[in-house]
Design an enzyme around this catalytic site. Sequence first.
Site, PDB file in Angstrom:
ATOM      1  N   GLU A  94     -55.166  31.938  -5.941  1.00  0.00           N
ATOM      2  CA  GLU A  94     -55.397  30.499  -6.071  1.00  0.00           C
ATOM      3  C   GLU A  94     -54.729  29.928  -7.315  1.00  0.00           C
ATOM      4  O   GLU A  94     -54.550  30.625  -8.311  1.00  0.00           O
ATOM      5  CB  GLU A  94     -56.911  30.231  -6.174  1.00  0.00           C
ATOM      6  CG  GLU A  94     -57.645  30.547  -4.890  1.00  0.00           C
ATOM      7  CD  GLU A  94     -59.161  30.429  -5.021  1.00  0.00           C
ATOM      8  OE1 GLU A  94     -59.779  29.966  -4.049  1.00  0.00           O
ATOM      9  OE2 GLU A  94     -59.723  30.799  -6.065  1.00  0.00           O
ATOM     10  N   CYS A 119     -52.980  25.574 -13.422  1.00  0.00           N
ATOM     11  CA  CYS A 119     -53.516  26.866 -13.851  1.00  0.00           C
ATOM     12  C   CYS A 119     -53.078  27.893 -12.802  1.00  0.00           C
ATOM     13  O   CYS A 119     -53.466  27.792 -11.640  1.00  0.00           O
ATOM     14  CB  CYS A 119     -55.033  26.746 -13.923  1.00  0.00           C
ATOM     15  SG  CYS A 119     -55.850  28.284 -14.311  1.00  0.00           S
ATOM     16  N   CYS A 126     -58.614  41.202 -10.621  1.00  0.00           N
ATOM     17  CA  CYS A 126     -58.468  41.489 -12.054  1.00  0.00           C
ATOM     18  C   CYS A 126     -59.191  42.804 -12.341  1.00  0.00           C
ATOM     19  O   CYS A 126     -60.276  43.040 -11.826  1.00  0.00           O
ATOM     20  CB  CYS A 126     -59.093  40.375 -12.886  1.00  0.00           C
ATOM     21  SG  CYS A 126     -58.881  40.601 -14.672  1.00  0.00           S
ATOM     22  N   CYS A 130     -65.021  41.320 -16.653  1.00  0.00           N
ATOM     23  CA  CYS A 130     -65.846  40.485 -17.533  1.00  0.00           C
ATOM     24  C   CYS A 130     -67.079  40.069 -16.731  1.00  0.00           C
ATOM     25  O   CYS A 130     -66.951  39.621 -15.588  1.00  0.00           O
ATOM     26  CB  CYS A 130     -65.075  39.253 -18.000  1.00  0.00           C
ATOM     27  SG  CYS A 130     -63.600  39.652 -18.950  1.00  0.00           S
ATOM     28  N   CYS A 133     -67.361  36.447 -15.045  1.00  0.00           N
ATOM     29  CA  CYS A 133     -66.207  35.881 -14.337  1.00  0.00           C
ATOM     30  C   CYS A 133     -66.187  36.305 -12.863  1.00  0.00           C
ATOM     31  O   CYS A 133     -66.313  37.491 -12.544  1.00  0.00           O
ATOM     32  CB  CYS A 133     -64.923  36.339 -15.023  1.00  0.00           C
ATOM     33  SG  CYS A 133     -63.442  35.734 -14.202  1.00  0.00           S
ATOM     34  N   CYS A 350     -62.896  27.202 -14.698  1.00  0.00           N
ATOM     35  CA  CYS A 350     -62.642  28.489 -15.357  1.00  0.00           C
ATOM     36  C   CYS A 350     -63.635  29.531 -14.889  1.00  0.00           C
ATOM     37  O   CYS A 350     -64.845  29.305 -14.925  1.00  0.00           O
ATOM     38  CB  CYS A 350     -62.833  28.384 -16.865  1.00  0.00           C
ATOM     39  SG  CYS A 350     -61.647  27.388 -17.692  1.00  0.00           S
TER      40      CYS A 350
HETATM   41  N1  SAH Z   1     -57.839  37.120 -18.212  1.00  0.00           N
HETATM   42  C1  SAH Z   1     -57.469  35.983 -18.993  1.00  0.00           C
HETATM   43  C2  SAH Z   1     -57.245  34.717 -18.195  1.00  0.00           C
HETATM   44  C3  SAH Z   1     -58.178  34.376 -17.063  1.00  0.00           C
HETATM   45  S1  SAH Z   1     -59.783  33.734 -17.382  1.00  0.00           S
HETATM   46  C4  SAH Z   1     -58.480  35.761 -20.087  1.00  0.00           C
HETATM   47  O1  SAH Z   1     -59.473  36.454 -20.130  1.00  0.00           O
HETATM   48  O2  SAH Z   1     -58.245  34.913 -20.946  1.00  0.00           O
HETATM   49  C5  SAH Z   1     -59.570  32.094 -17.951  1.00  0.00           C
HETATM   50  C6  SAH Z   1     -60.694  31.660 -18.909  1.00  0.00           C
HETATM   51  O3  SAH Z   1     -61.930  31.405 -18.195  1.00  0.00           O
HETATM   52  C7  SAH Z   1     -61.022  32.721 -19.950  1.00  0.00           C
HETATM   53  O4  SAH Z   1     -61.149  32.124 -21.201  1.00  0.00           O
HETATM   54  C8  SAH Z   1     -62.373  33.242 -19.451  1.00  0.00           C
HETATM   55  O5  SAH Z   1     -63.085  33.848 -20.485  1.00  0.00           O
HETATM   56  C9  SAH Z   1     -63.003  31.992 -18.899  1.00  0.00           C
HETATM   57  N2  SAH Z   1     -64.113  32.228 -17.983  1.00  0.00           N
HETATM   58  C10 SAH Z   1     -64.287  33.260 -17.143  1.00  0.00           C
HETATM   59  N3  SAH Z   1     -65.426  33.111 -16.434  1.00  0.00           N
HETATM   60  C11 SAH Z   1     -65.993  31.964 -16.834  1.00  0.00           C
HETATM   61  C12 SAH Z   1     -67.172  31.246 -16.440  1.00  0.00           C
HETATM   62  N4  SAH Z   1     -67.991  31.712 -15.494  1.00  0.00           N
HETATM   63  N5  SAH Z   1     -67.425  30.066 -17.068  1.00  0.00           N
HETATM   64  C13 SAH Z   1     -66.587  29.586 -17.991  1.00  0.00           C
HETATM   65  N6  SAH Z   1     -65.457  30.212 -18.386  1.00  0.00           N
HETATM   66  C14 SAH Z   1     -65.167  31.380 -17.822  1.00  0.00           C
END
Ligand code: SAH
Length: 367
Positions: A94, A119, A126, A130, A133, A350
Amino acid sequence: MSHVKIPLLGQDEGELVRFAQSLDQPAYRGRQLFEWLYKKKASTFEEMTNLSADLRSMLSEKAAVHNMTVVKRQESVDGTKKFLFELPDGLRVESVLIRSERKQKEEDGQAPSVRTTLCVSTQVGCPLDCTFCATASMGFLRNLRAGEIVGQVLSVAAATGVDISNIVFMGMGEPLMNYDEVMKSAGILIDGAGFAPRRITVSTAGWVDRIRQMADEERKIKLAVSLHSAIEATRRKLMPVTKRHSVREISDAIEYYVRRSGRDVMLEQTFFAGVNDTDEEVSALIRFSRRASCRVNVIPFHSIGNTGPTGFSATLRPSPLVETIVRRMREAKVPVFVRKSSGVDIDAACGQLAVRSPAPDETVVPA
Ligand code: SAH
């Protein structure tokens, strides 16, 4: 003879020159292809009117401009648009198009400046896991090729007619684990499509060797690091990648990057109630930010109930203390910006990107 057509998108100028030469064409034909693909954003060979009809038909036989399709578009109530792409092997990723307005200074009396940010995803799924996420729930399927990254940008531009002003590598995946293809795609967007490097941002969960490599290679694009906690034990719980690269190593790599490149780094930070919103956490975050004069971008926690994993994430709640924390950080002279959420209603904010497989049958809202 193979019937698979070679996708040209993702090839840089040198490769297109060699491709033209492999067809017994002069080198400048390769440079023309480069212009047509990225600057003029041609989606068919027929449009490439300064190539001879013979060459155009040979190209259509042997090559394809690209081979990814938009299979679904959704639009949020706030105007954010989400695009679902299908890749040649059937996997899906996406991209999200976000429009934002920035107020000019009062006295200028000008209309607000409008930014349209795309974006893009860099991996299918991935590997980093995390806990907050949604993409983590997909597991890791594969890296995207440079052409599949550039293809997201050109396809969205073609589908919407929008003049994209900024690109962020913040979609699905960890961009710095797919370093070569990500940097190649950024190079093509800069040299071919004319994006200024400062309008491209790569966001990483803290892949430290590649942060240093970006500094050593004098990459001019911007760098963001998702921190979420400056305390080792908390960060390990939120972002298991910390077991491989500690908070200290990430801090060292950022400090090195800032010193070598002269450019600052943006930290991305989400506050979870009772997890990383305590006094001790905030003090550690302030110390971390000050060490390499980072700016902090606070991202509201977006629910991943529909798409994301259960377990620890199920107990994560947005912190009610964000305003107080932001005030405290500003008092400590840390530059903080609180990001607005975009596209929450269509799971486009995000951390909400995840493609369920098989694809669910959902109503398509024309964008
Ligand atoms: N892997 C990379 C880029 C993808 S995530 C990274 O970690 O930076 C893009 C952003 O969204 C990152 O800052 C991540 O920490 C944030 N993110 C992930 N899950 C989220 C959520 N549930 N709510 C808000 N931000 C989130």
